[in-house]
Design an enzyme around this catalytic site. Structure first.
Site, PDB file in Angstrom:
ATOM      1  N   ASP A 117       0.406  27.804  55.281  1.00 18.98           N
ATOM      2  CA  ASP A 117      -0.714  28.461  54.627  1.00 18.98           C
ATOM      3  C   ASP A 117      -0.203  29.801  54.110  1.00 18.98           C
ATOM      4  O   ASP A 117       0.876  30.256  54.509  1.00 18.98           O
ATOM      5  CB  ASP A 117      -1.849  28.634  55.639  1.00 18.98           C
ATOM      6  N   ASP A 148      -2.508  33.085  52.938  1.00 22.55           N
ATOM      7  CA  ASP A 148      -3.285  34.234  53.408  1.00 22.55           C
ATOM      8  C   ASP A 148      -3.498  34.164  54.919  1.00 22.55           C
ATOM      9  O   ASP A 148      -4.034  33.188  55.433  1.00 22.55           O
ATOM     10  CB  ASP A 148      -4.655  34.269  52.717  1.00 22.55           C
ATOM     11  N   ASP A 163      -3.363  29.932  60.020  1.00 19.94           N
ATOM     12  CA  ASP A 163      -4.141  30.816  60.897  1.00 19.94           C
ATOM     13  C   ASP A 163      -5.592  30.391  61.023  1.00 19.94           C
ATOM     14  O   ASP A 163      -6.394  31.125  61.608  1.00 19.94           O
ATOM     15  CB  ASP A 163      -4.084  32.253  60.366  1.00 19.94           C
TER      16      ASP A 163
END
Length: 226
Positions: free
Chosen positions: A15, A17, A173
Site C-alpha cells: 500500500d 499512504d 496499514d
C-alpha cells in the site's frame, strides 16, 4: 498468526499512504481547501485521517458527511483532486526505514505498489520521493474497475509477475489491505504505525509490525539465515 515462509516469497505488494509514505497533512489540507471552497467548516486532521484508505471518492464523501447529492460529491471530488495535484508533496515524506527495507527485500523479488489513491498522483509521488525505481508496477484506485478490498488489482499483479498467491505478500496499514490479501489468497503484513492503523487489527493478518524496518526481519532471507 503464522510465520511467513520468506524463502518462498517472490513478490511483495505495498500500500502507499500510511505504509510507505506519511501523506496525512497534504491530504487533510486538500480536503479542507475543498471544504472551504464549498462553504463548509474545516475538519481536524485526525478526523480526516480516519477517512483515508478507500480512495479519493470515499475520502471526499466522508468529509462531506456522506450526502445523497451525487453531483455535489463529484464537484467536491474534482475540487479536492485539483488542490491535491498542486500540494501533494508539500509535507509528504517517506517513513523512516522504508528505503533500507526496500533495499533488503528487492533482491530476487518483484516489488509493487497497489493503492486506492488515483494512479497518476501515486506515480508522481513515488517518482518525486525516490521510491519509483524499486517497483516494477505502481497501480492506483483507477487502474482497475474495482478498488481494494476487491482483489482484482492484486490478482492482476500476481498474474503479471508470474507468481502464485502463496508466493505473494500484501503489506498495508489498513483493514482494507488485509482483506484484499485474504480475498486473493496471499500473505498479509499489517502495519500498526500508519494512517489507518486503528483499523488494521480488525482483520487478522499473518504478521503485525510497528515500523518498516521490521519488514526485514520478517521477509529478508539473508538476515534470517545469519
Amino acid at each position: 498468526m503464522q510465520s511467513i515462509p520468506a524463502d518462498q516469497v517472490r513478490m511483495v505488494v505495498f500500500d502507499l499512504d500510511g505504509t510507505l509514505i506519511d501523506s496525512r497533512k497534504d491530504l487533510a489540507n486538500s480536503i479542507n481547501a475543498m471544504l472551504a471552497e464549498f462553504g463548509r467548516q474545516p475538519l481536524p486532521e485526525e478526523i480526516i485521517a480516519e477517512y483515508i484508505g478507500d480512495g479519493a471518492g470515499m475520502l471526499v464523501r466522508r468529509a462531506l458527511g456522506d450526502p445523497d447529492d451525487e453531483a455535489l460529491v463529484e464537484s467536491a471530488l474534482a475540487s479536492f483532486l485539483h488542490h491535491y495535484r498542486v500540494h501533494k508533496l508539500d509535507f509528504t515524506y517517506v517513513y523512516h526505514g522504508v528505503f533500507e527495507a526496500l533495499e533488503a527485500l528487492k533482491h530476487g523479488r518483484k516489488l509493487a505498489v497497489l493503492t486506492n489513491k488515483p494512479v497518476r498522483p501515486a506515480q508522481e509521488i513515488c517518482a518525486a520521493l525516490g521510491l519509483g525505481p524499486y517497483f516494477f508496477r505502481i497501480y492506483g484506485g483507477n487502474s482497475f474497475s474495482t478498488k481494494k478490498p476487491d482483489p482484482e488489482g492484486l490478482n492482476f499483479l500476481i498474474h503479471e509477475a508470474g507468481v502464485l498467491p502463496e508466493e505473494t505478500v500484501m503489506v498495508g496499514d489498513s483493514d482494507v489491505d488485509i482483506l484484499t490479501a485474504r480475498r486473493a489468497g496471499t500473505w498479509a503484513i499489517g502495519c500498526r504505525y500508519g494512517l489507518s492503523s486503528h483499523k488494521v487489527e480488525s482483520i487478522p493478518s499473518d504478521c503485525l509490525v510497528d515500523s518498516p524496518l521490521e519488514w526485514i526481519s520478517v521477509l529478508d532471507m539473508a538476515r534470517q539465515k545469519k
